[in-house]
Design a protein around this motif. Sequence first.
Motif, mmCIF file in Angstrom:
data_model
loop_
_atom_site.group_PDB
_atom_site.id
_atom_site.type_symbol
_atom_site.label_atom_id
_atom_site.label_comp_id
_atom_site.label_asym_id
_atom_site.label_seq_id
_atom_site.Cartn_x
_atom_site.Cartn_y
_atom_site.Cartn_z
ATOM 1 N N LEU A 51 0.832 -1.202 0.000
ATOM 2 C CA LEU A 51 0.000 0.000 0.000
ATOM 3 C C LEU A 51 0.867 1.253 0.000
ATOM 4 C CD1 LEU A 51 -2.691 1.551 0.390
ATOM 5 C CD2 LEU A 51 -2.379 1.245 2.860
ATOM 6 N N LEU A 52 1.888 1.267 0.851
ATOM 7 C CA LEU A 52 2.758 2.441 0.928
ATOM 8 C C LEU A 52 3.563 2.613 -0.351
ATOM 9 C CD1 LEU A 52 4.005 2.077 4.613
ATOM 10 C CD2 LEU A 52 2.155 3.517 3.739
ATOM 11 N N ARG A 53 3.872 1.512 -1.012
ATOM 12 C CA ARG A 53 4.587 1.624 -2.297
ATOM 13 C C ARG A 53 3.701 2.270 -3.360
ATOM 14 N NH1 ARG A 53 9.303 -0.903 -2.942
ATOM 15 N NH2 ARG A 53 9.972 -2.520 -1.488
ATOM 16 N N ARG A 54 2.451 1.846 -3.432
ATOM 17 C CA ARG A 54 1.552 2.362 -4.476
ATOM 18 C C ARG A 54 1.128 3.788 -4.202
ATOM 19 N NH1 ARG A 54 -0.960 -2.518 -3.316
ATOM 20 N NH2 ARG A 54 -2.693 -1.383 -2.363
ATOM 21 N N GLY A 55 1.003 4.147 -2.937
ATOM 22 C CA GLY A 55 0.459 5.441 -2.580
ATOM 23 C C GLY A 55 -0.932 5.292 -2.016
ATOM 24 N N LEU A 56 -1.472 6.387 -1.535
ATOM 25 C CA LEU A 56 -2.711 6.332 -0.784
ATOM 26 C C LEU A 56 -3.914 6.334 -1.706
ATOM 27 C CD1 LEU A 56 -1.742 8.981 1.896
ATOM 28 C CD2 LEU A 56 -1.257 6.537 1.855
ATOM 29 N N PRO A 57 -4.846 5.385 -1.533
ATOM 30 C CA PRO A 57 -6.080 5.424 -2.329
ATOM 31 C C PRO A 57 -6.876 6.674 -1.994
ATOM 32 C CG PRO A 57 -6.254 3.823 -0.543
ATOM 33 C CD PRO A 57 -4.832 4.286 -0.557
#
Length: 652
Positions: free
Chosen positions: A46-52
């Motif tokens: 999640l932290l890699r992708r960024g915040l939804p």
Amino acid sequence: MSGYRYGEYHDGPDPLAPPYDVRAALDEMGDAILSGSTPMDSLRDLLRRGLPGAPDRRGLDELLREVRRRRRELRDRGNLTGTLDRARALLDKAIGQERAELFPDPSDEARLREAELDSVPADTASAIQQLGSYEWRSDAARATFEELRDLLRREVLDSRFRGMRDALADPDPEAMERVRQMMSDLNDMLDRDAKGQHTPQDFQRFMDEHGEFFPENPRDLEELVDILARRAAAAQRMLASMSPEQRAELQSLIDQTLQQAGLADQMARLGEALYARRPDLAWDGAERMDGEQPLGMGDAVNALEELADLDRLEQSLGQDYPGARLDDIDEAAIRRALGRSAVDDLAALRRIERELEEQGYLRRQRGKLELTPKAVRRLGETALRRVFASLDSGRRGDHDQRDAGAAGELTGTSRPWRFGDEQPLDVVRTLVNGVRRGGRPDGGGRVALTVEDFEVSETERRTAAAVCLLVDLSYSMALRGTWAPAKQTALALQALVASKFPQDAVQIIGFSNYARVLQPEELAGLEWDMVQGTNLHHALLIAGRHLDRHPDFEPVVLVVTDGEPTAHLQRNGRSWFEWPPSRETLELTLAEVDKMTRRRATLNVFMLATDERLKEFVDEVARRNGGRVFSPSADRLGEYVVSDFLRARRAR
């Protein structure tokens, strides 16, 4: 109002922005967790992708790409030989100017001087050392040679103290004396600190006197040491990055320059102290600088220092080492490398990690990240919402049996109270009965009541059910991609019963070579069993005991599996596996099916594979028990199970 101005806010994130909903982050993690990922891995993803829901905030992967792009730019910006090239050019210029001055002179002295110039070594450092005692006849050559010496002094000091080159821009003997005094005081302060005698007041006095040499404005001695040590390590890497010939030539220039400036001993003393305090820095190792622009020593060290920061950032942003946390990422290094906006992005990511723990969704146990019961309930509610979103609108609702009697929603009617009633008291009708009977209010406004006056509010009856969900945990569930839907279905059913039918008794049983009762909090992180055996016999035994503990409850038994029974429980309590299934395994399993039938429990089987042997088995179960067989796709499993449960509740 004339004293106020309004405009767009630029310094950091919007202070009026609503707080980020961490439940959305948990839902994003939940999909990965239910697919078999650990909470730690899913949080990292999640932290890699960024915040939804926050497209303007970068995740770790995007920050990492920025770091790598910046590193490529630095490596392509210049090369490390700028000081050597410029020193050689100034030396050649001075010699050329001196020869031009000597050429018109026909004297023997001029010829001897020319011969001395001819004997100057090719090595720049040796040439400068030899010409240090040469008496220049040309004023221009003398000025050029002094310019060369001044360049080396400023570059050498700038390679150890950032900004020293600008501080010594004007050739001033007093300036060099201040440098010598600063280095002496710095080494003395480090010695006192090593002996435990340093105080904050000592550091403040040092900065009051010598702060001009430290544009970074360190707050304490440790920060100053960190600044100087990182720069000294970068200077060492600069030398290591050169060819052996270049390294030897530049080191000779450095040593010679420090010796002439009277700083050699102090610089050596400082280098030893810095290395002793920060041996963890990258003091060795070479960096590749492929640019065309020659960089001076100070600029080269600046570039290598920044490259070292970027290397550390790349490692910490990667978060792929044991015990990695966002707190490991150096905020100051992020600011230096990528600017303020990257600091804000990192702060947003840290806030999510912190809030998930502080709001009770995640906890750390012995260095391991785990979901809390609160998080599991949230995942179950999310799974249930997704199930209901796929159901037809006409099939939604509580689907309760409406029958006046036990606890449930009020019907709007009442009846006389009977001994043992637990329904809520209808106060208005009770008082009206008392007044009608003649028990009028006395002077104090009190009404005399008798037992016959009391009435209770009737409620809709909700039948209580004993629910058993049997979930296959065998490895084939993972291979067929049905493992995550099975867990989501279990969580959704658990959430449905807890929220809509709290009077029901639900038990979720997982089975592979053995069967076991699964607690709600372990469902989300549950992994499949890499063992042989589908022991439906054991699972039905456990389910039967659950139904027997609730004899007055309506029995509901649901089975989710992708394979026929291949194991059973022996009399000694051990599991026996055999494939193809042994006759004993099938007989014992079907015997438990017959017991379920005698308990009036209907077994509905949700078949996640189309094997012929499995179809034959479930058809036999349906024939013996009267239950139904479903063959849903994996993505519709939750819809089928929840719908069937609600249908069973309506039927009762």
